[in-house]
Design an enzyme around this catalytic site. Structure first.
Site, short mmCIF file in Angstrom:
data_model
loop_
_atom_site.label_atom_id
_atom_site.label_comp_id
_atom_site.label_asym_id
_atom_site.label_seq_id
_atom_site.Cartn_x
_atom_site.Cartn_y
_atom_site.Cartn_z
N SER A 146 0.84 -1.20 0.00
CA SER A 146 0.00 0.00 0.00
C SER A 146 0.87 1.25 0.00
CB SER A 146 -0.97 -0.05 1.18
OG SER A 146 -2.04 0.85 1.01
N ASP A 274 -10.11 -3.65 -5.67
CA ASP A 274 -9.63 -2.96 -4.47
C ASP A 274 -10.59 -1.81 -4.16
OD1 ASP A 274 -8.23 -1.19 -2.67
OD2 ASP A 274 -6.34 -2.09 -3.30
N HIS A 302 -8.12 -5.11 -1.02
CA HIS A 302 -6.93 -4.33 -0.65
C HIS A 302 -6.08 -5.15 0.32
CE1 HIS A 302 -4.53 -0.69 -0.37
NE2 HIS A 302 -4.45 -0.91 0.94
#
Length: 331
Positions: A146, A274, A302
């Protein structure tokens, strides 16, 4: 990555939340870590967790053939995050060394300097990788998740051909490559009610403690009024780290426009479902350089990618990413 979500875990939201909270993180006992505190060039500190029995075990870890896996966590993550523990177990099984650096303020103790960390923090990435490269004789490979993945790609793009003197390959998993697209997506609807609130629950108190360390650092009343990441970044992240405002920060810190500059093997993994990295914002093959490999499976959420029977495990993604990184190693 040919990932298919299990039948019992439908949709991007469930594929995000369930793995982080309920799925098994490792096949065996949770990896044990050994922590080091490093003094940074600006007289602050960061904490780095090493896989116990990995980085410093005698004598094999000092062989020039033993790789080191470096894992950079995401927003408000740490070595306790589900994906970090899964990656550490993969490294353990492969006989690799493994280092999990914490961005400032994420190791359980607030850092001293006014600055914290942000999505484009490539200078911090550069310093950390330089320290690890200097102390580890074997090849270094790095993965970022991320926020950590976006910052890692920013570093690879900025470093250009010099990146190969530090790492053999990098991987970014579920990274918001276009920060504006991700920032707006996380601030709407269900995402705003769940993820925005989750992040602000820890980010706002940290920022307030930072204000107590450095009175007047930012507009405290405006921070208390922030209800989304756009407002938080406008009050704290952007001005504290040298950006004019949220728009300037999101634009300058995004890695997507720079993916063609990367000169080291780079894997970019993004699930098309996501919840807060819109599929429409992801790069296409023609928008990246020859060193960049795109994996964009239809499912995964995610940083989810749960697999196996209920409650599932999260090893599918770290296994696949580590296999790709292994293929980039010499010999």
């Amino acid at each position: 990555m040919k990932y298919v979500a299990p039948w019992w875990l439908p949709g991007g939201q469930m594929q995000t939340i369930w793995p982080a909270v309920f799925s098994r993180r490792t096949h065996g006992p949770a990896p044990a870590f050994r922590r080091e505190r490093w003094t940074t060039p600006d007289a602050d500190f960061i904490d780095v967790d090493f896989l116990a029995g990995g980085e410093d075990c005698p004598p094999a870890a000092h062989s020039a053939e033993i790789p080191m896996l470096v894992v950079f966590h995401g927003l408000e993550g740490s070595s306790r995050s589900h994906y970090c523990q899964a990656f550490a177990e993969v490294a353990q099984e492969r006989g690799w060394a493994c280092a999990l650096p914490h961005f400032r303020g994420c190791s359980g103790e607030l850092n001293h300097a006014p600055r914290a960390y942000h999505s484009g923090d490539y200078e911090e990435i550069a310093w950390i990788l330089a320290q690890l490269r200097a102390r580890h004789p074997g090849p270094v490979i790095a993965a970022g998740v991320s926020l950590g993945g976006n910052a890692l790609l920013r570093w690879a793009a900025e470093a250009g051909s010099d990146a190969s003197s530090h790492v053999k390959a990098v991987a970014a998993i579920c990274s918001p490559l276009d920060l504006a697209a991700g920032g707006h997506a996380i601030g709407r609807g269900f995402n705003r009610q769940i993820y925005t609130r989750m992040f602000l629950r820890t980010m706002v108190p940290k920022a307030l403690r930072k204000w107590e360390q450095h009175p007047g650092l930012f507009d405290r009343d405006a921070l208390l009024a922030a209800r989304d990441l756009y407002a938080f970044d406008n009050v704290f992240t952007a001005p504290v780290h040298g950006f004019r405002n949220t728009e300037d920060y999101w634009h300058r810190a995004s890695s997507k426009p720079l993916l063609s500059h990367i000169r080291v093997p780079a894997l970019v993994v993004n699930a098309l479902n996501d919840p807060f990295v819109p599929a429409s914002s992801l790069p296409r093959a023609g928008e990246v350089g020859p060193c960049v490999t795109l994996w964009q499976p239809r499912h995964g959420g995610h940083v989810g990618f749960a697999q196996g029977p209920w409650p599932g495990h999260v090893r599918a993604m770290p296994d696949a990413v580590s296999a790709w990184l292994t293929a980039q190693l010499p010999g």
